[in-house]
Design a protein around this motif. Structure first.
Motif, PDB file in Angstrom:
ATOM      1  N   ILE A  33     -21.640   0.556 -10.915  1.00  0.00           N
ATOM      2  CA  ILE A  33     -20.389   0.940 -10.052  1.00  0.00           C
ATOM      3  C   ILE A  33     -20.095  -0.109  -9.723  1.00  0.00           C
ATOM      4  N   LEU A  34     -20.843  -0.440  -8.505  1.00  0.00           N
ATOM      5  CA  LEU A  34     -21.214  -1.150  -7.348  1.00  0.00           C
ATOM      6  C   LEU A  34     -20.343  -2.364  -7.946  1.00  0.00           C
ATOM      7  N   LYS A  35     -20.657  -3.618  -9.165  1.00  0.00           N
ATOM      8  CA  LYS A  35     -20.758  -4.267  -9.728  1.00  0.00           C
ATOM      9  C   LYS A  35     -19.521  -4.711 -10.767  1.00  0.00           C
ATOM     10  N   ASP A  36     -19.093  -2.845 -11.295  1.00  0.00           N
ATOM     11  CA  ASP A  36     -18.118  -3.061 -11.789  1.00  0.00           C
ATOM     12  C   ASP A  36     -16.611  -3.054 -10.839  1.00  0.00           C
ATOM     13  N   PHE A  37     -17.130  -2.201  -9.774  1.00  0.00           N
ATOM     14  CA  PHE A  37     -16.344  -2.264  -8.200  1.00  0.00           C
ATOM     15  C   PHE A  37     -15.700  -4.123  -8.447  1.00  0.00           C
ATOM     16  N   VAL A  38     -16.789  -4.567  -7.629  1.00  0.00           N
ATOM     17  CA  VAL A  38     -16.202  -6.000  -7.059  1.00  0.00           C
ATOM     18  C   VAL A  38     -15.575  -6.723  -8.826  1.00  0.00           C
ATOM     19  N   THR A  39     -16.053  -6.695  -9.312  1.00  0.00           N
ATOM     20  CA  THR A  39     -15.508  -8.074 -10.145  1.00  0.00           C
ATOM     21  C   THR A  39     -14.636  -7.327 -11.862  1.00  0.00           C
ATOM     22  N   LYS A  40     -14.551  -6.012 -11.612  1.00  0.00           N
ATOM     23  CA  LYS A  40     -12.655  -5.366 -11.548  1.00  0.00           C
ATOM     24  C   LYS A  40     -11.553  -5.595 -11.252  1.00  0.00           C
ATOM     25  N   PRO A  41     -10.431  -5.728 -12.091  1.00  0.00           N
ATOM     26  CA  PRO A  41      -9.293  -5.448 -10.714  1.00  0.00           C
ATOM     27  C   PRO A  41      -8.987  -4.157 -10.861  1.00  0.00           C
ATOM     28  N   GLN A  42      -7.771  -3.554 -10.292  1.00  0.00           N
ATOM     29  CA  GLN A  42      -7.727  -2.320 -10.250  1.00  0.00           C
ATOM     30  C   GLN A  42      -5.870  -2.794 -10.599  1.00  0.00           C
ATOM     31  N   GLU A  43      -5.542  -2.130 -11.327  1.00  0.00           N
ATOM     32  CA  GLU A  43      -4.119  -1.703 -11.692  1.00  0.00           C
ATOM     33  C   GLU A  43      -4.227  -0.544 -11.055  1.00  0.00           C
ATOM     34  N   HIS A  44      -2.618  -0.455 -10.076  1.00  0.00           N
ATOM     35  CA  HIS A  44      -1.815   0.154  -9.260  1.00  0.00           C
ATOM     36  C   HIS A  44      -1.291   0.262  -8.494  1.00  0.00           C
ATOM     37  N   GLN A  45       0.402   0.859  -7.589  1.00  0.00           N
ATOM     38  CA  GLN A  45       0.960   0.760  -7.450  1.00  0.00           C
ATOM     39  C   GLN A  45       1.305   2.947  -6.749  1.00  0.00           C
ATOM     40  N   PHE A  46       1.592   2.840  -5.329  1.00  0.00           N
ATOM     41  CA  PHE A  46       1.128   3.951  -4.969  1.00  0.00           C
ATOM     42  C   PHE A  46       2.526   3.714  -4.304  1.00  0.00           C
ATOM     43  N   ASP A  47       3.734   4.387  -3.829  1.00  0.00           N
ATOM     44  CA  ASP A  47       4.867   4.524  -2.649  1.00  0.00           C
ATOM     45  C   ASP A  47       4.419   6.013  -1.407  1.00  0.00           C
ATOM     46  N   PHE A  48       4.297   5.187  -0.702  1.00  0.00           N
ATOM     47  CA  PHE A  48       4.469   5.860   0.457  1.00  0.00           C
ATOM     48  C   PHE A  48       5.564   6.158   1.718  1.00  0.00           C
ATOM     49  N   PRO A  49       6.351   6.389   1.186  1.00  0.00           N
ATOM     50  CA  PRO A  49       7.414   5.993   1.612  1.00  0.00           C
ATOM     51  C   PRO A  49       7.508   6.820   3.689  1.00  0.00           C
ATOM     52  N   ASP A  50       8.023   6.162   4.122  1.00  0.00           N
ATOM     53  CA  ASP A  50       7.602   6.760   5.544  1.00  0.00           C
ATOM     54  C   ASP A  50       8.695   7.121   6.472  1.00  0.00           C
ATOM     55  N   GLU A  51       8.733   8.704   6.242  1.00  0.00           N
ATOM     56  CA  GLU A  51       9.658   9.727   6.298  1.00  0.00           C
ATOM     57  C   GLU A  51       8.408  10.947   6.864  1.00  0.00           C
ATOM     58  N   THR A  52       7.493  10.771   8.278  1.00  0.00           N
ATOM     59  CA  THR A  52       7.236  11.881   8.493  1.00  0.00           C
ATOM     60  C   THR A  52       8.511  12.273   9.754  1.00  0.00           C
ATOM     61  N   ALA A  53       9.493  11.359   9.940  1.00  0.00           N
ATOM     62  CA  ALA A  53      10.456  11.904  11.501  1.00  0.00           C
ATOM     63  C   ALA A  53      11.740  13.121  10.602  1.00  0.00           C
ATOM     64  N   ALA A  54      11.497  13.234   8.762  1.00  0.00           N
ATOM     65  CA  ALA A  54      12.446  13.886   8.251  1.00  0.00           C
ATOM     66  C   ALA A  54      12.243  15.057   7.852  1.00  0.00           C
ATOM     67  N   ILE A  55       9.980  14.750   8.342  1.00  0.00           N
ATOM     68  CA  ILE A  55       9.484  16.151   7.787  1.00  0.00           C
ATOM     69  C   ILE A  55       9.581  17.201   8.816  1.00  0.00           C
ATOM     70  N   ILE A  56       9.162  16.441  10.327  1.00  0.00           N
ATOM     71  CA  ILE A  56       9.147  17.061  11.442  1.00  0.00           C
ATOM     72  C   ILE A  56      10.096  17.580  11.710  1.00  0.00           C
ATOM     73  N   ALA A  57      11.418  16.895  11.682  1.00  0.00           N
ATOM     74  CA  ALA A  57      12.745  17.726  12.266  1.00  0.00           C
ATOM     75  C   ALA A  57      13.181  19.095  10.983  1.00  0.00           C
ATOM     76  N   HIS A  58      12.189  18.537   9.654  1.00  0.00           N
ATOM     77  CA  HIS A  58      13.399  20.278   9.034  1.00  0.00           C
ATOM     78  C   HIS A  58      12.122  20.965   9.346  1.00  0.00           C
ATOM     79  N   THR A  59      10.515  20.294   9.319  1.00  0.00           N
ATOM     80  CA  THR A  59      10.021  21.674  10.318  1.00  0.00           C
ATOM     81  C   THR A  59      10.772  22.232  11.510  1.00  0.00           C
ATOM     82  N   VAL A  60      10.700  21.427  12.045  1.00  0.00           N
ATOM     83  CA  VAL A  60      11.425  22.382  14.250  1.00  0.00           C
ATOM     84  C   VAL A  60      12.243  22.774  13.532  1.00  0.00           C
TER      85      VAL A  60
END
Length: 328
Positions: free
Chosen positions: A296-323
């Motif tokens: 499994i480790l050999k596959d991990f280091v030799t095979k590419p990964q195709e993924h894109q994750f978008d984690f926007p910076d919305e923490t301030a808005a979440i905190i304001a909404h929560t309060v």
């Protein structure tokens, strides 16, 4: 306004998220911090008003929770005493990141509280879970009960679930690729890890371990004690990250665009769920039933990964909404 922010001190993820959230909360009022637990390596810069023993899962060295040490570490008498020491009525808002003492104190006194955590996302049936029967489900639902829920996960599985909080220090990193792999598996002894990783000799492994106090090298494996700054630097410049089934660590690796593989801790239901969710995105997982890691480790280091994750910076808005929504 007075705010109590209670934080779980098992693992580094809760405190890492708090480092981002506390300054935002302070914009809305006076913030008192409570932390309970004994298994954290990351520190807060702000003063801790309440520092309790709490209930902590103790990491073992063989890939799971050390149940005996966890049980031995519990002190129900102290837990009850600490519950009664918190002046809950003094606060306009009580926020909880999977912290049991304040959660149960609120429940016993009929005081509203808001979970602001990854664990809160599991209140939704839409969150991916393996189809297994596990006593950890009960712990996850009863460990730190609250009346309201704001959750974080890898995707917005429900309307009260948000993308991960990524620390500013991670967002400010400039990712590069020097070809090495960064490893953080706190529930596995570093010497056991070295014996496995040496069997993949074509790459440099940079291991950060809770179980050593001195740095050392063995062949192509380089082991360091836990150090936040060194770990961030290693992760920013690596090709891939091999870590446990926590939440914040994998989220940070994905934010930086790194290859990722996880090995969730055995007997830790939440990590099993996280790994299952990542598996749905096509990311590799080493389960407890996998006794031969080398292929499994050999596959991990030799095979590419195709993924894109978008984690926007919305923490301030979440905190304001929560309060604005939950303060009384």
């Amino acid at each position: 306004m007075k705010i109590l922010y209670a934080i779980q001190g098992t693992g580094n993820g809760h405190v890492s998220r708090a480092r981002e959230i506390v300054p935002l909360l302070q914009q809305h009022g006076e913030v008192d911090l409570l932390i309970s637990g004994t298994q954290v390596d990351v520190k807060l810069s702000q003063e801790i008003k309440y520092n309790f023993h709490g209930f902590s899962f103790v990491f073992g060295k063989k890939g799971g929770v050390d149940h005996y040490k966890t049980w031995k570490n519990m002190n129900l008498f102290q837990f009850r005493k600490d519950m009664n020491a918190i002046p809950l009525k003094d606060y306009n808002l009580i926020l909880n990141d999977f912290e049991p003492i304040s959660a149960w104190a609120c429940r016993m006194q009929g005081v509203e509280s808001v979970s602001l955590s990854h664990q809160a996302s599991f209140k939704s049936k839409k969150v991916p879970r393996p189809k297994t029967v596990d006593w950890g489900k009960l712990i996850l639902s009863r460990y730190a009960p609250t009346t309201h829920h704001i959750g974080f996960h890898f995707d917005r599985y429900d309307d009260f679930i948000y993308k991960p909080v990524i620390r500013s220090e991670i967002r400010q990193l400039q990712p590069t690729n020097l070809g090495h792999y960064t490893v953080y598996l706190p529930a596995i002894d570093d010497k056991a890890l070295v014996n496995v990783l040496k069997q993949i000799p074509l790459v440099r492994w940079e291991v950060f371990s809770k179980h050593t106090k001195v740095a050392y090298a063995d062949g192509n494996v380089f082991v360091e004690p836990i150090d936040n700054e060194k770990f961030n630097k290693s992760m920013a410049s690596c090709e891939g990250v091999f870590t446990g089934g926590g939440f914040e660590g994998p989220a940070e690796a994905l934010h930086l665009g790194k290859k990722l593989m996880v090995a969730p801790m055995r007997f830790q239901y939440e990590q099993q769920c996280n790994a299952y969710a990542l598996k749905q995105f096509g990311l590799p997982v080493i389960w407890g039933s996998n006794h031969n890691w080398v292929p499994i480790l050999k596959d991990f280091v030799t095979k590419p990964q195709e993924h894109q994750f978008d984690f926007p910076d919305e923490t301030a808005a979440i905190i304001a909404h929560t309060v604005n929504t939950f303060a009384r």
